[in-house]
Structure formats: structure tokens, C-alpha cells
Design an enzyme around this catalytic site. Structure first.
Site, mmCIF file in Angstrom:
data_model
loop_
_atom_site.group_PDB
_atom_site.id
_atom_site.type_symbol
_atom_site.label_atom_id
_atom_site.label_comp_id
_atom_site.label_asym_id
_atom_site.label_seq_id
_atom_site.Cartn_x
_atom_site.Cartn_y
_atom_site.Cartn_z
ATOM 1 N N HIS A 206 -16.855 3.023 52.074
ATOM 2 C CA HIS A 206 -16.203 4.571 51.675
ATOM 3 C C HIS A 206 -17.074 5.686 52.027
ATOM 4 C CE1 HIS A 206 -13.940 7.226 49.302
ATOM 5 N NE2 HIS A 206 -15.165 7.705 48.647
ATOM 6 N N ASN B 209 -21.504 -3.192 61.267
ATOM 7 C CA ASN B 209 -20.967 -3.268 59.980
ATOM 8 C C ASN B 209 -21.190 -5.028 59.827
ATOM 9 O OD1 ASN B 209 -20.472 -2.424 57.304
ATOM 10 N ND2 ASN B 209 -18.394 -3.198 57.544
ATOM 11 N N ARG C 16 -21.851 15.369 48.760
ATOM 12 C CA ARG C 16 -23.479 15.709 48.463
ATOM 13 C C ARG C 16 -24.281 14.679 49.105
ATOM 14 N NH1 ARG C 16 -25.557 11.360 45.802
ATOM 15 N NH2 ARG C 16 -25.912 11.741 43.659
ATOM 16 N N SER D 172 -24.450 -1.378 51.009
ATOM 17 C CA SER D 172 -24.983 -1.921 49.397
ATOM 18 C C SER D 172 -25.742 -3.287 49.706
ATOM 19 C CB SER D 172 -23.759 -2.034 48.412
ATOM 20 O OG SER D 172 -22.777 -2.740 49.216
ATOM 21 N N GLY E 136 -32.810 8.816 51.271
ATOM 22 C CA GLY E 136 -31.892 9.540 50.484
ATOM 23 C C GLY E 136 -31.513 8.780 49.198
ATOM 24 N N LYS F 8 -31.899 -3.068 46.070
ATOM 25 C CA LYS F 8 -31.318 -2.819 47.215
ATOM 26 C C LYS F 8 -32.158 -2.615 48.278
ATOM 27 C CE LYS F 8 -26.936 -1.055 45.461
ATOM 28 N NZ LYS F 8 -26.010 0.321 45.639
ATOM 29 N N THR G 106 -29.495 2.712 49.462
ATOM 30 C CA THR G 106 -30.527 1.989 48.585
ATOM 31 C C THR G 106 -30.602 3.156 47.409
ATOM 32 O OG1 THR G 106 -31.412 0.624 50.146
ATOM 33 C CG2 THR G 106 -32.469 0.907 47.994
ATOM 34 N N LYS H 181 -24.372 13.792 35.858
ATOM 35 C CA LYS H 181 -23.305 13.187 36.325
ATOM 36 C C LYS H 181 -23.134 11.675 35.768
ATOM 37 C CE LYS H 181 -23.107 11.085 40.306
ATOM 38 N NZ LYS H 181 -23.062 11.103 41.858
HETATM 39 P P1 NAD Z 1 -18.621 0.550 49.944
HETATM 40 O O1 NAD Z 1 -18.552 -0.544 48.883
HETATM 41 O O2 NAD Z 1 -17.183 1.225 50.187
HETATM 42 O O3 NAD Z 1 -19.241 0.005 51.274
HETATM 43 C C1 NAD Z 1 -20.261 -0.949 51.326
HETATM 44 C C2 NAD Z 1 -20.832 -1.257 52.713
HETATM 45 O O4 NAD Z 1 -21.932 -2.014 52.614
HETATM 46 C C3 NAD Z 1 -19.672 -1.685 53.602
HETATM 47 O O5 NAD Z 1 -19.998 -1.206 54.725
HETATM 48 C C4 NAD Z 1 -20.146 -3.416 53.549
HETATM 49 O O6 NAD Z 1 -19.510 -4.077 54.610
HETATM 50 C C5 NAD Z 1 -21.559 -2.903 53.533
HETATM 51 N N1 NAD Z 1 -22.118 -4.121 52.947
HETATM 52 C C6 NAD Z 1 -21.939 -4.916 51.713
HETATM 53 N N2 NAD Z 1 -22.814 -5.843 51.394
HETATM 54 C C7 NAD Z 1 -23.518 -6.115 52.746
HETATM 55 C C8 NAD Z 1 -24.763 -6.756 52.964
HETATM 56 N N3 NAD Z 1 -25.032 -7.758 52.161
HETATM 57 N N4 NAD Z 1 -25.348 -6.616 54.088
HETATM 58 C C9 NAD Z 1 -24.767 -5.573 54.874
HETATM 59 N N5 NAD Z 1 -23.948 -4.684 54.731
HETATM 60 C C10 NAD Z 1 -23.140 -4.917 53.461
HETATM 61 O O7 NAD Z 1 -19.690 1.371 49.317
HETATM 62 P P2 NAD Z 1 -19.764 3.047 49.694
HETATM 63 O O8 NAD Z 1 -19.257 3.880 48.679
HETATM 64 O O9 NAD Z 1 -19.756 3.269 51.203
HETATM 65 O O10 NAD Z 1 -21.565 2.942 49.221
HETATM 66 C C11 NAD Z 1 -22.363 2.489 50.083
HETATM 67 C C12 NAD Z 1 -23.726 2.365 49.542
HETATM 68 O O11 NAD Z 1 -24.394 3.809 49.230
HETATM 69 C C13 NAD Z 1 -23.791 1.862 47.967
HETATM 70 O O12 NAD Z 1 -25.210 0.908 48.276
HETATM 71 C C14 NAD Z 1 -23.916 2.988 47.075
HETATM 72 O O13 NAD Z 1 -24.445 2.504 45.870
HETATM 73 C C15 NAD Z 1 -24.746 3.910 48.090
HETATM 74 N N6 NAD Z 1 -24.431 5.173 47.574
HETATM 75 C C16 NAD Z 1 -25.695 6.016 47.888
HETATM 76 C C17 NAD Z 1 -25.637 7.424 47.497
HETATM 77 C C18 NAD Z 1 -27.059 8.107 47.416
HETATM 78 O O14 NAD Z 1 -27.220 9.600 47.039
HETATM 79 N N7 NAD Z 1 -28.027 7.607 48.198
HETATM 80 C C19 NAD Z 1 -24.442 8.177 46.958
HETATM 81 C C20 NAD Z 1 -23.335 7.250 47.084
HETATM 82 C C21 NAD Z 1 -23.596 5.838 47.352
#
Ligand code: NAD
Length: 321
Positions: A137, A159, A110, A199, A292, A226, A221, A67
């Protein structure tokens, strides 16, 4: 080679099929039939973007590929999701490219499958309250999938920008469940299961805030630096992960490892629980934590299903490559 654009992916796989595919590949990883290659993730110095590759090979299903994608923080303002990704599948016998598939919805499904699999195998059977930290998201996918794992009666959420929590309230309402926005002390005191999906680069939830018996799925994370929960909370828990190498470098465990609070050999792959080689939770008071990190094999597992179905049903675009 088949091309399946992002807009067609939703019609070719269900969340339940993603759950099955990810559970099966976690089991293959733990039995060493499948392995991930090292992750590449770079700040490219343009558009504040993080870009990289996650890849691997499953000798059981013969899923081989990668990916490619990452995180573009300015995308929301352009009407696009910040995460952008594409999955490439290759024929394990010849190396020829088999499929190119939009990876955005698949990433959300996933990732939601992974935390839900951890809830299925590790949360207390009598869990009633689920807590969500994060409302971006991924969060609605996470909550929808998690609600199918236990007879939850209530959803609570926190949040950093509380107004975003309405989307979680809407998901709870779809299931006829109550939703309440809470502070972090109430989150820790009331939730039986907590999903973190932010994030953040600083710990949000502290060790002293959670109650015995909670299951935490720490999903946000996925990059060095992170952090969503205090390292002491990781140390207090029995820790499970998708992949140990990622957990200690880019996952939630990186901080507890660096601080010397836990050792790598104390971390268990969730696949070992799925395979019956580890008992998982052993008491109602135990705190379990799933780190995860998101592995390439999850992407290949779900994309392979999409490619199979697209070929069988004549969907997607077939290209002689
Ligand atoms: P997004 O940008 O849509 O949402 C981010 C979220 O984090 C929001 O709720 C925002 O308010 C919050 N946030 C941002 N900065 C913050 C801070 N300093 N303190 C507390 N909260 C904070 O992103 P998303 O697509 O929902 O993804 C969220 C996280 O999940 C990202 O870090 C992304 O990289 C991670 N992610 C992990 C996997 C995995 O397989 N583990 C897969 C996809 C995404």
C-alpha cells in the site's frame, strides 16, 4: 472540535504541503523544540492486530496530540487497508480536544514525505536510478514523492511477490519513466537511491549487494523484530533517522545496535541536516541510510494543516464537545 472523516482528507492537503510540514517538524525535533512521547504498540490478541499510540508536542507550532491505530492483517479481505488510524489534536493551552481526523491517507503521505526529505538532503545530486523494495500500500506514495526529488531516469523494483510490481510500473509510466523488475543483486548494483517499504522480519538487502554512493531510505521497519537490510549494511553507512530513541528500539538500527555494530551516538537526526547543523553526505562514495521509523509529530504536523484548512473553509463537522 472539528471532525474530518477519512474521505475528506485528500481535498484538504497536498503531498507538497505534507512534505513541508514534515520537514519543518523534523527541524523542530532536532532543535529540541518538539518531542515525541514513548510509543505504545501492542499485539492485542484479537484479529492478529497490532494496536498503539504515537504522540508528542511541538512547542513551536503548539501541535499536541496523538495518532491511535495500527495494523489489521485481515482487512484487505474486507476491502479495507490493513493500516487503520485516527489523529486526535488537543488545544495546548486548555487540553480541550480540537480535532479528530482520519489518519490513513495522512500516514501514507507523511511517510512518503519522510523518505523524500531524506532523498532531498542526502542522495547524490546526480542520482538517476531509483530502486523500490516492496510493492504494498505505501509503495506508490513513496515512489511518487521520491520521483520529485531528483531527475530520475529509471525505476527498478523488487518484491517478494513480483506480480504486485505492476503498480510501481504504473507510477513510473505516469512520469514517462522506464520500469524494470530486477533481482536484489541488480537492485544493489544499479540503484542510486533505494527505498525499502516491506513488512519483512528478515534482512532482504545485503551489505555486499549495494554500491558506493547509494542512499537508502529504510521505511518498513517500525516495530521490534522487523528488518529489511542486513545489520552490516547499516554499519557500513552513515546513518540518519527521524528519532534516535525509536531508531534503536523499533527501527532498522535496532539490529545493528543489538549486534554491537554501531553506537547510538553515531546516528544523526535528519533534522540536524535540515537545520544546517550536520553536513549530511560528505562524498560521492559515502553510503547514506535514513532509518524512517515514523514519529507521532509527523502525524500531528500534517493533521494540524488539515484541521486549519477544514476550519477556514467550513469543511468537516464542527461539534460542541
Ligand atoms: P502492505 O501490507 O500493503 O505491504 C507489505 C509489503 O511487504 C508488500 O510489498 C509485501 O510483499 C512485502 N512483504 C511482506 N512480507 C515480506 C517478507 N517476509 N519479505 C519481503 N517482503 C515482504 O503494507 P504497507 O502499508 O505498504 O506497509 C509496509 C511496511 O511499512 C509495514 O511494515 C508498515 O508497518 C511500515 N510502515 C512504516 C511507516 C513509517 O513511518 N516508517 C508508516 C507506515 C507503514
Amino acid at each position: 472540535m472539528i471532525i474530518v472523516p477519512e474521505r475528506d482528507v485528500a481535498g484538504l492537503i497536498t503531498p507538497a504541503e505534507c512534505f513541508e510540514a514534515v520537514e519543518s517538524v523534523f527541524a523542530s525535533m532536532a532543535s529540541k523544540a518538539a518531542y515525541n512521547f514513548p510509543v505504545i504498540r501492542e499485539a492485542i490478541g484479537h484479529a492478529d492486530a497490532l494496536y498503539g499510540f504515537k504522540s508528542g508536542f511541538d512547542r513551536q507550532s503548539l501541535a499536541l496530540g496523538l495518532k491511535s491505530g495500527g495494523f489489521w492483517p485481515g482487512n484487505m479481505a474486507k476491502g479495507l487497508t490493513n493500516h487503520q488510524s485516527t489523529v486526535f489534536l488537543f488545544d495546548a493551552d486548555t487540553g480541550r480536544c480540537k480535532a479528530v481526523i482520519g489518519g490513513n491517507l495522512l500516514t501514507a503521505l507523511r511517510t512518503a514525505a519522510a523518505s523524500s526529505i531524506s532523498i532531498k538532503h542526502l542522495a547524490r545530486k546526480d542520482a538517476k536510478v531509483i530502486g523500490m523494495i516492496g510493492a504494498g500500500h505505501q509503495s506508490t506514495f513513496q515512489l511518487r514523492s521520491a520521483l520529485a526529488q531528483r531527475a530520475f531516469e529509471k525505476v527498478i523494483g523488487w518484491n517478494i511477490e513480483p506480480e504486485a510490481l505492476t503498480k510501481l510500473k504504473d507510477v513510473a509510466a505516469e512520469k514517462g519513466l522506464l520500469f524494470e523488475a530486477v533481482d536484489l543483486d541488480r537492485m544493489g548494483a544499479e540503484a542510486d537511491v533505494i527505498i525499502t517499504i516491506t513488512s519483512s522480519f528478515d534482512p532482504i538487502l545485503k551489505a555486499a549487494q549495494v554500491r558506493p554512493g547509494v542512499h537508502l531510505a529504510c521505511m518498513g521497519t517500525d516495530t521490534k523484530g522487523k528488518q529489511e537490510v542486513e545489520a552490516e549494511l547499516v554499519a557500513k553507512a552513515t546513518v540518519f533517522t527521524d528519532e534516535i530513541a525509536q531508531s534503536i528500539t523499533i527501527g532498522e538500527c535496532q539490529h545493528a545496535i543489538a549486534a554491537g555494530l554501531i553506537k547510538q551516538d553515531a546516528i544523526v537526526e535528519l533534522g540536524a541536516v535540515i537545520n544546517g547543523d550536520h553536513p549530511g553526505r560528505t562524498s560521492d562514495e559515502e553510503i547514506t541510510l535514513f532509518d524512517g521509523t515514523g514519529v507521532g509529530l509527523q502525524d500531528l504536523a500534517v493533521a494540524s494543516k488539515v484541521a486549519e484548512r477544514a476550519s477556514a473553509s467550513g469543511q468537516g463537522t464542527d461539534v460542541d464537545f
